[in-house]
Design an enzyme around this catalytic site. Structure first.
Site: not given
Length: 607
Positions: A234, A263, A334, A397-398, A464, A489-491, A539, A541
């Protein structure tokens, strides 16, 4: 052998009298001798079948038992010494003496054979910390030296454990592997780091010498996977910063750096067979706007990518610091940055552009296309050549499957393989990748969505979406790494103040990270071994720069390091905060842009 006593009215049931004894209040000359004599007297009495000893018979020994053996926590002497040193993470066992060892102008670091390389690393690190050169030698060790020794056969001597013994004449680090020697060196480095202690005691510079309290530390990690994830897909992260992250991880005894290399928003790894992956996939027309992520900023982004030579350089740099680099190549979802370069591997044929907004895109790799499956094998073949890690992360994922439902090739694959649905098609695809990786001596790991169509035989799971998926995988005999959004999740935001930076949402304060137990309560004890460890994810973003990554990572990464390393029963948040105050001075000296603690952090707020 261990001597355990049960029953009776003395209240000593379960006390292990063979554990190490605290000798801080006795002289060096008398304590070991007294301890040994009393212990042997007890052993001989047992062997001779004498009646169970009465409480008064234990009293001479009780003055020597560490408070930890009686189940009331570490003794105040050990506790205070660990605090003064700001040791991070807290070692498993510490026993403190009543003398000091001097690192003087003639002190050398001694190492022979396989220990030589670690001796050189420790000497270099100590030279930086102390501001003067520490020499390296193959010995023999003399008074005042620090010796590194490889040993085998002790119960603590696993692949990462160590014993650090400091008496008035020398310091010695013993371990079964170079990794253990390295971690013992990290602890010693923390003990002598200037500015960490108050003036009452401990390691202090006096003329040309530094004095350390005599002690013995026996230490090994709770989990073998102690990780962080960074996300240059990202927002790109320079190679020098990745090296800095490796250094910071090794300082905290973290050992696995997962790099999210691909991604929808960017492809960051050079694949020589498919050059358009970086020619097209490493740039995007614009990025989401700060403060308004649904709007574009109008600024072209890229090309940003790592060459294979750069990644090999990082792998070597990390290996020297006993950190494993785990590459993540997302598939089959992704995957838009790859499809922008090679649209023929999609279900619709494109055309596509690298995604300019965060989130999930519906176009994914076509699992019904043999050429598409061969394409990802080719990509992974080059990944394997660069990254020697046991695990290769495939994401998984996703994955929106609507394209597969409408794709003739994917539906033909489902019929041919006797699959029930598109979720099982993803499992079939994962099986192709797993077999390929296994043929090259590697293991596949993916996010917990790979459970949905049934796990492939050798897959490991990174859990996760909570820990339930990980628990189910572990109970079925699969290895898992716990990385739930609830704690790792450290974002997510660290505080609720108006001055906190923009984040993806959620709230994970320091105390919540520290309170995480990676082993789910519902998991049977015989399956604990399948929990490899824990990982914090950064992450990117809403992390535009390396300084942003540091801010979101620390000090939460220090809390996670203690979760992953220290015994669960020794962890105490108040004690952690006291040591963290001193440890943060190290991060100041290393110019880390960590988040400063506020009153809510100190109160242990988790809501």
């Amino acid at each position: 052998m261990d001597a355990h006593f049960g029953g009776g009215s003395s209240g000593l049931a379960g006390v292990d009298l063979a554990r190490p004894f605290a000798t801080a209040r006795l002289s060096k000359s008398t304590a070991p001798r007294y301890r040994q004599c009393e212990y042997m007297r007890l052993r001989l009495a047992m062997a001779a079948g004498q009646p169970r000893m009465k409480l008064k018979d234990f009293l001479p020994m009780l003055v020597l038992l560490p408070i930890t053996a009686l189940g009331t926590g570490p003794s105040s002497v050990e506790d205070e010494e660990v605090l003064r040193a700001g040791l991070m993470p807290r070692p498993a066992h510490v026993r403190v003496g009543d003398d000091t060892f001097q690192i003087g102008s003639n002190t050398r670091v001694i190492g022979t054979g396989a220990a030589t390389a670690e001796a050189e690393k420790l000497a270099e690190a100590l030279s930086i910390v102390l501001g003067r050169r520490i020499a390296v030698s193959i010995g023999p060790a003399e008074k005042g030296d620090i010796e590194l020794v490889l040993v085998q056969g002790d119960s603590w001597a696993n692949t990462e454990g160590y014993k650090l013994s400091i008496d008035r004449n020398s310091a010695r680090i013993c371990a079964a592997t170079p990794t253990g020697l390295f971690y013992g060196g990290i602890t010693l480095r923390q003990l002598v780091w200037p500015g960490m202690r108050d003036s009452a005691a401990g390691a202090e510079t006096q003329g040309k010498g530094v004095f350390i309290r005599t002690m013995e530390i026996t230490d090994s990690p709770r989990f073998p996977w102690r990780g962080l994830l960074v996300d240059p897909a990202r927002h790109f992260l320079p190679l020098d910063f990745l090296k800095k992250m490796v250094d910071l991880m090794s300082l905290h005894k973290l050992n696995t750096l997962q790099i999210h290399l691909t991604d929808d928003q960017g492809w960051r790894f050079e694949v020589k067979k498919y050059p358009r992956l970086i020619e097209i996939g490493s740039r995007r027309a614009e990025s989401p706007k700060r403060g308004a992520p649904n709007d574009g900023d109008g600024a072209p982004y890229g090309p940003f990518f790592y060459t294979q030579a750069q990644m090999r350089e990082l792998v070597d740099y990390a290996r020297a610091r006993h950190v494993t680099i785990v590459p993540e190549i997302e598939m089959p979802g992704h995957f838009l940055a790859a499809l922008a370069a090679y649209p023929e591997f999609s279900c619709t044929g494109g055309p596509f552009e690298v995604r300019t907004r965060w989130g999930v895109h519906s176009d994914i790799l076509c699992a019904g296309n043999d050429a598409a499956v061969a394409f990802v094998r080719d990509v992974l073949a080059e990944v394997i050549e660069v990254f020697p890690s046991e695990f290769i992360h495939i994401g998984g994922d996703e994955v929106p499957r609507e394209r597969w439902r409408a794709c003739p090739k994917c539906q033909a694959r489902i019929r041919k393989e006797g699959l029930k649905n598109e979720a099982q098609l993803q499992t079939w695809f994962n099986g192709q990748i797993e077999q390929f990786l296994a043929s090259r001596g590697r293991r596949m790991i993916g996010w917990d969505e790979i459970l949905e169509g049934g796990l492939t035989p050798g897959a490991a799971v990174m859990s996760w979406r909570g820990t339930r998926g990980g628990a189910a995988a572990a109970e079925a005999g699969h290895d898992v790494v716990m990385s739930p959004t609830s704690h790792c999740y450290f974002d997510y935001a660290q505080g609720k103040g108006l001055l906190e930076p923009e984040s993806i949402g959620g709230f994970i304060p320091l105390a919540k990270v520290y309170g995480f137990d990676p082993v789910p309560g519902e998991l049977p004890a015989d399956k604990y071994r399948h929990v490899l460890g824990v990982q914090g994810n950064l992450w990117s973003e809403f992390m535009w720069s390396p300084q942003d990554v540091e801010y979101f990572a620390f000090p939460r990464a220090a809390a996670l390091a203690e979760v992953s390393w220290s015994p669960a029963q020794t962890r105490n948040f108040s004690d952690f905060l006291d040591r963290l105050d001193r440890h943060l001075k190290r991060l100041d000296q290393l110019k880390v842009n960590y988040r400063k603690l506020d009153q809510n952090d100190r109160s242990g707020q988790i809501q």
